[in-house]
Scaffold this active site. Structure first.
Site, mmCIF file in Angstrom:
data_model
loop_
_atom_site.group_PDB
_atom_site.id
_atom_site.type_symbol
_atom_site.label_atom_id
_atom_site.label_comp_id
_atom_site.label_asym_id
_atom_site.label_seq_id
_atom_site.Cartn_x
_atom_site.Cartn_y
_atom_site.Cartn_z
ATOM 1 N N GLY A 291 -26.330 -49.132 -21.860
ATOM 2 C CA GLY A 291 -27.466 -48.967 -22.641
ATOM 3 C C GLY A 291 -27.386 -47.721 -22.466
ATOM 4 O O GLY A 291 -27.070 -46.721 -23.929
ATOM 5 N N CYS A 292 -29.231 -47.485 -22.529
ATOM 6 C CA CYS A 292 -30.059 -45.980 -23.243
ATOM 7 C C CYS A 292 -28.881 -44.477 -22.345
ATOM 8 O O CYS A 292 -29.373 -43.462 -22.806
ATOM 9 C CB CYS A 292 -30.934 -45.930 -22.582
ATOM 10 N N VAL A 293 -28.039 -44.657 -21.603
ATOM 11 C CA VAL A 293 -27.811 -43.159 -20.748
ATOM 12 C C VAL A 293 -26.654 -43.791 -20.873
ATOM 13 O O VAL A 293 -26.008 -42.285 -21.125
ATOM 14 C CB VAL A 293 -27.574 -44.335 -19.273
ATOM 15 N N ALA A 294 -26.016 -44.408 -22.765
ATOM 16 C CA ALA A 294 -24.689 -43.899 -23.003
ATOM 17 C C ALA A 294 -24.714 -42.895 -23.630
ATOM 18 O O ALA A 294 -23.483 -42.466 -23.438
ATOM 19 C CB ALA A 294 -23.966 -45.591 -24.359
#
Length: 349
Positions: free
Chosen positions: A137-140
Site C-alpha cells: 500500500g502507501c508504504v511501498a
C-alpha cells in the site's frame, strides 16, 4: 552511499475538486442518513483537488473489474514508460546503466509484472533485477527506496529505477454506502512517479545514510482490502490515526543513531501524506513546528493521498526548494501491516 535523484511525476488528465466530489456523492446518495457527516469529514481532509484516470461520471457507473483492469494496464504501460525515461535522464544515466527495476502499485494487478514491460519497452539489460511490490500500500514507495538502497550498496554500478503507480480511482465503489468508503473516495488520487537511485556519489539529491523498518504487532486490521467480485474495497480502522505514537520512538532512534540529534533538529522531512491527522500526529510526536511538514501538506492538498507515489512527490518538492548542501533529513511512509519504512540522510546539492 546511494543517492535518490530527482523524480519524474505524471498525473492523469482528469481533475476533480473536493466540492465537485461532494456534489457527486450527494447526488448519488441523496437519501443517505449520514451524508451531512460525510460532507464535514471530507471537507476536513485538507484535500482541495485530485487527478483521476477516468472522469468521475464514468467511474460512477461500475463496468466491472475486468474493464477497470484493462484501463489499469493500458495506462500503467503508457505512463510508466514516460516517467521512467524522464527519471533516468534526471539522474544523468542511460537505460544501459540500470541494473534493477522496482515497481510499486496496490491499485491494480498485472502478470507479468510491470517490471517486465519496462525492461522490454526501455530496452534494459536482460540481467536486470526485478522487484514488484504489490501489497504494501502507501508504504511501498519508501519500502522500494530502502530495498533499492540495499541493492545499490552491493556495487557502485547497481543503479536502480523505482516506478510507483497508483490509480486509486479504479478502486472506487460507487454503491458502497459505508462512511469510510465515502472518505476514501474523496481522499485518494491517481499519479505515477519514477525515480533513480544512483549507487555512486556522482549526482545531487538525497544521499541515504541509514534505513529502518517497523512493524506494529496485531494491527493487520488497521488498513486492508476486502477483495470482492467488484474489485478492491478499501477499509480503514480509526485506530490507525493513533499509530504514529508507536512509530515515533523508532524514528527518533534511527535519527539519533545516525546524526546524534533528534528529528526536530533535522533540516527537512519527506513524509507520506496519509491524511491530515497523520501529519498532525507526526508534528506532535516528533515535536516539530507545523510548517516543517508544509511540502507534505501541499502534496495532500494538490493531489490527495497518492499512496506509494507520495514520497516521490514530496521528494520532488524538495528538489524544487533546494535544501543546502549537507542538510539532514528523514523520509518516512506508513501503510498496511501496520508498517513503517524510514530512511535518513543528507542532501547533496
Amino acid at each position: 552511499m546511494s543517492t535518490l535523484c530527482k523524480p519524474s511525476l505524471l498525473f492523469p488528465h482528469y481533475k476533480i475538486t473536493q466540492q465537485q466530489m461532494i456534489d457527486h456523492l450527494e447526488q448519488l446518495h441523496d437519501d443517505h442518513p449520514r451524508m451531512a457527516l460525510a460532507k464535514r469529514m471530507i471537507q476536513n481532509t485538507q484535500v482541495n483537488e485530485r487527478y483521476l484516470v477516468l472522469p468521475i461520471d464514468e467511474l460512477a457507473v461500475h463496468t466491472g473489474f475486468t474493464h477497470r483492469s484493462i484501463v489499469y494496464e493500458r495506462e500503467a504501460r503508457r505512463m510508466s514508460s514516460i516517467a521512467a525515461r524522464q527519471a533516468i535522464e534526471n539522474a544523468g544515466l542511460t537505460t544501459d546503466d540500470i541494473r534493477m527495476v522496482a515497481v510499486t502499485s496496490c491499485t491494480g494487478f498485472m502478470m507479468p509484472s510491470l517490471t517486465a514491460h519496462l525492461i522490454n519497452d526501455l530496452g534494459l539489460r536482460t540481467s536486470t533485477v526485478q522487484l514488484p511490490i504489490a501489497q504494501l500500500g502507501c508504504v511501498a514507495g519508501a519500502a522500494a527506496i530502502n530495498r533499492a538502497n540495499d541493492f545499490a550498496s552491493l556495487s557502485p554500478d547497481n543503479h536502480a529505477l523505482i516506478v510507483s503507480l497508483e490509480f486509486s480511482s479504479l478502486c472506487y465503489q460507487p454503491q458502497d454506502t459505508k462512511l469510510h468508503a465515502f472518505i476514501s473516495a474523496a481522499l485518494f488520487g491517481d499519479a505515477v512517479s519514477a525515480c533513480v537511485m544512483r549507487a555512486d556519489d556522482k549526482a545531487p539529491g538525497f544521499k541515504i545514510a541509514k534505513t529502518g523498518s517497523y512493524f506494529l504487532p496485531d494491527s493487520e486490521h488497521y488498513i486492508k482490502y476486502d477483495v470482492k467480485d467488484s474489485g478492491f474495497h478499501f477499509t480503514l480502522d480509526k485506530a490507525v490515526m493513533n499509530s504514529i505514537k508507536d512509530v515515533a520512538p523508532m524514528m527518533e532512534e534511527l535519527n539519533f543513531e545516525t546524526f546524534n540529534q533528534h528529528c526536530a533538529q533535522n533540516d527537512f522531512f519527506i513524509f507520506h501524506t496519509g491524511g491530515r491527522k497523520i501529519l498532525d500526529e507526526l508534528v506532535l510526536q516528533l515535536d516539530l513546528e507545523p510548517g516543517r511538514v508544509a511540502q507534505s501538506r501541499d502534496s495532500l492538498s494538490e493531489a490527495g493521498n497518492i499512496a506509494s507515489v507520495v514520497v516521490f512527490d514530496v521528494l520532488k518538492r524538495q528538489f524544487d526548494s533546494g535544501p543546502a548542501n549537507g542538510a539532514t533529513g528523514m523520509l518516512a511512509a506508513f501503510g498496511p501491516g501496520f508498517t513503517a519504512e524510514m530512511a535518513v540522510g543528507k542532501w547533496v546539492a
